[in-house]
Motif scaffolding. Structure first.
Motif, PDB file in Angstrom:
ATOM      1  N   GLU A  60       0.818  -1.207   0.000  1.00  0.00           N
ATOM      2  CA  GLU A  60       0.000   0.000   0.000  1.00  0.00           C
ATOM      3  C   GLU A  60       0.858   1.265   0.000  1.00  0.00           C
ATOM      4  O   GLU A  60       0.567   2.222  -0.727  1.00  0.00           O
ATOM      5  N   GLN A  61       1.901   1.260   0.818  1.00  0.00           N
ATOM      6  CA  GLN A  61       2.754   2.454   0.871  1.00  0.00           C
ATOM      7  C   GLN A  61       3.534   2.629  -0.435  1.00  0.00           C
ATOM      8  O   GLN A  61       3.720   3.760  -0.912  1.00  0.00           O
ATOM      9  N   ASP A  62       3.980   1.522  -1.032  1.00  0.00           N
ATOM     10  CA  ASP A  62       4.660   1.615  -2.326  1.00  0.00           C
ATOM     11  C   ASP A  62       3.707   2.138  -3.405  1.00  0.00           C
ATOM     12  O   ASP A  62       4.099   2.936  -4.263  1.00  0.00           O
ATOM     13  N   SER A  63       2.451   1.683  -3.355  1.00  0.00           N
ATOM     14  CA  SER A  63       1.493   2.163  -4.354  1.00  0.00           C
ATOM     15  C   SER A  63       1.155   3.631  -4.136  1.00  0.00           C
ATOM     16  O   SER A  63       0.928   4.370  -5.088  1.00  0.00           O
ATOM     17  N   LEU A  64       1.133   4.056  -2.869  1.00  0.00           N
ATOM     18  CA  LEU A  64       0.931   5.483  -2.576  1.00  0.00           C
ATOM     19  C   LEU A  64       2.036   6.318  -3.210  1.00  0.00           C
ATOM     20  O   LEU A  64       1.782   7.347  -3.848  1.00  0.00           O
ATOM     21  N   LEU A  65       3.272   5.874  -3.031  1.00  0.00           N
ATOM     22  CA  LEU A  65       4.407   6.597  -3.597  1.00  0.00           C
ATOM     23  C   LEU A  65       4.333   6.612  -5.122  1.00  0.00           C
ATOM     24  O   LEU A  65       4.610   7.637  -5.765  1.00  0.00           O
ATOM     25  N   ASP A  66       3.952   5.482  -5.700  1.00  0.00           N
ATOM     26  CA  ASP A  66       3.850   5.391  -7.153  1.00  0.00           C
ATOM     27  C   ASP A  66       2.752   6.316  -7.692  1.00  0.00           C
ATOM     28  O   ASP A  66       2.943   7.030  -8.672  1.00  0.00           O
ATOM     29  N   LEU A  67       1.591   6.301  -7.036  1.00  0.00           N
ATOM     30  CA  LEU A  67       0.470   7.148  -7.468  1.00  0.00           C
ATOM     31  C   LEU A  67       0.770   8.629  -7.291  1.00  0.00           C
ATOM     32  O   LEU A  67       0.311   9.467  -8.067  1.00  0.00           O
ATOM     33  N   SER A  68       1.546   8.945  -6.247  1.00  0.00           N
ATOM     34  CA  SER A  68       1.857  10.353  -5.996  1.00  0.00           C
ATOM     35  C   SER A  68       2.706  10.964  -7.115  1.00  0.00           C
ATOM     36  O   SER A  68       2.742  12.189  -7.291  1.00  0.00           O
ATOM     37  N   LYS A  69       3.370  10.113  -7.896  1.00  0.00           N
ATOM     38  CA  LYS A  69       4.220  10.592  -8.996  1.00  0.00           C
ATOM     39  C   LYS A  69       3.438  10.805 -10.292  1.00  0.00           C
ATOM     40  O   LYS A  69       3.947  11.369 -11.249  1.00  0.00           O
ATOM     41  N   LYS A  70       2.180  10.309 -10.325  1.00  0.00           N
ATOM     42  CA  LYS A  70       1.384  10.425 -11.538  1.00  0.00           C
ATOM     43  C   LYS A  70       0.689  11.776 -11.608  1.00  0.00           C
ATOM     44  O   LYS A  70       0.577  12.496 -10.618  1.00  0.00           O
ATOM     45  N   SER A  71       0.200  12.108 -12.797  1.00  0.00           N
ATOM     46  CA  SER A  71      -0.525  13.367 -12.970  1.00  0.00           C
ATOM     47  C   SER A  71      -1.879  13.284 -12.269  1.00  0.00           C
ATOM     48  O   SER A  71      -2.379  12.198 -11.960  1.00  0.00           O
TER      49      SER A  71
END
Length: 396
Positions: free
Chosen positions: A224-235
């Motif tokens: 979940e935390q990795d996906s949060l970081l990944d999503l935070s980089k998207k537009s």
């Protein structure tokens, strides 16, 4: 004693030896019970009684590992007049003997498959599937898993103990393959169905369920935390699209009616989408709760506030955000997007959670599961991703 009394009529000898065998079985003395039962067969008795004695001998010889003699007794049992239940178990035990005694596994599997397909034994179908899965598990674990799932989802099975045993065996197979999240789900259900009456291995089931709960918790934190970081980089557009897709998935899940007798339905290979933060139901439900506070409870369907005539007259160019359903989605999406880390402090907090989870996951693998390869992998990943982790010394 009566056994040595020369004046005892022969017609009473079978009853004497059967009573003696019963007492010996109650004293858990199987070897002496075999002797008494064998002696009883030397005297005249009905065909049904003789079949039952041979059936009991078949079980006792199998318990002692004498599978060939056991099978011979079962064959004699089945040649007599038996009821369908006894007939089924006789064939089931003969198939088990063939597999356990180093015999012909193909023959055993063929016999069990015949039992599965025979409408005469419908109520025993799941039991036969469990037994067949036990044989397949020796050489073909995926096939064993398929058979256990078939047993679990069999609507004709009314025996919760049979269902609980299927879940427990499923958990064991996943556990052996270190598929711990699947194992945890299976053990959850084995515990649920196998408490009253308790499974023979209920203590092991509950112990593994407790330990695997910790493993699953740390794995989910990392995902979940990795996906949060990944999503935070998207537009922002990509983030909204991802959130909307998660909401659509949630609608399908809520509209589905799961089988309450099955308890666990997702026991096949894990879906990679479950690794994604927005598939966390608590995040989605939080947005739904905020919506309900404003609009009240509504049936979960598209455009709930519009009548059929209004929908028919609506312009194709109408924006989704102008509909009440659009407002629902907008509220849910906004709540979900709030959780994404934006500031350096929030990003650091995510990374800290990941680092701590890797450390605790490694410890759990090492000390509670004795799974040293996964423990090493977790600690190596921790040191690779976080070389300055405060747990560096303890990791070594």
């Amino acid at each position: 004693t009566l056994e040595k009394d020369p004046n005892l009529p022969k017609k009473y000898k079978p009853a004497l030896y059967l009573a003696k065998a019963q007492l010996e079985l109650e004293q858990q003395n199987g070897s002496d019970a075999i002797v008494s039962l064998e002696k009883s067969l030397k005297y005249s008795m009905s065909k049904l009684q003789r079949s039952r004695v041979n059936f009991a001998l078949g079980q006792l010889y199998a318990q002692q590992g004498d599978f060939s003699t056991s099978t011979a007794r079962f064959k004699k049992s089945i040649s007599g007049k038996t009821n369908p239940d006894m007939d089924f178990y006789t064939k089931l035990f003969m198939a088990q003997n063939a597999a356990q005694g180093g015999g012909d596994k193909s023959f055993a599997k063929h016999q069990l498959q015949k039992l599965v397909n025979d409408p005469k034994y419908t109520k025993f179908k799941s039991l036969a599937l469990n037994t067949l899965a036990g044989i397949e598990a020796m050489d073909d674990v995926p096939e064993a898993i398929r058979l256990l799932n078939k047993s679990i989802t069999n609507p004709e099975n009314k025996d919760v103990t049979v269902k609980a045993k299927a879940f427990a065996e499923l958990g064991r197979l996943y556990y052996q393959q270190t598929e711990y999240e699947q194992a945890k789900m299976a053990y959850d259900s084995a515990s649920y169905f196998g408490t009253t009456p308790p499974l023979d291995n209920i203590d092991l089931v509950n112990t593994r369920k407790t330990v695997l709960t910790e493993v699953v918790k740390y794995r989910r934190i990392i995902r979940e935390q990795d996906s949060l970081l990944d999503l935070s980089k998207k537009s922002e557009k990509e983030q909204k699209a991802a959130a909307k897709k998660a909401l659509e998935r949630q609608k399908k899940l809520q509209n589905a009616q799961p089988d309450q007798n099955t308890k666990v339905v997702a026991l096949q290979a894990g879906n990679s989408k479950s690794n994604w933060y927005f598939y966390n139901n608590s995040i989605i439900q939080k947005g739904s709760q905020e919506f309900e506070q404003k609009w009240g409870k509504r049936k979960l369907e598209d455009n709930w506030r519009r009548s059929a005539s209004t929908m028919a007259a609506a312009s194709e160019s109408e924006s989704e955000d102008d509909t009440e359903d659009g407002k629902t989605n907008a509220g849910d999406i906004a709540t979900m997007l709030k959780a994404l880390p934006k500031t350096p402090a929030q990003l650091d907090a995510c990374l800290a959670k990941i680092s701590e989870a890797y450390y605790n996951l490694g410890l759990t693998y090492y000390s509670q599961l004795e799974d040293y390869p996964n423990a090493i992998q977790s600690f190596d990943t921790l040191l690779s991703r976080f070389p300055n982790t405060p747990n560096k010394k303890q990791t070594y």
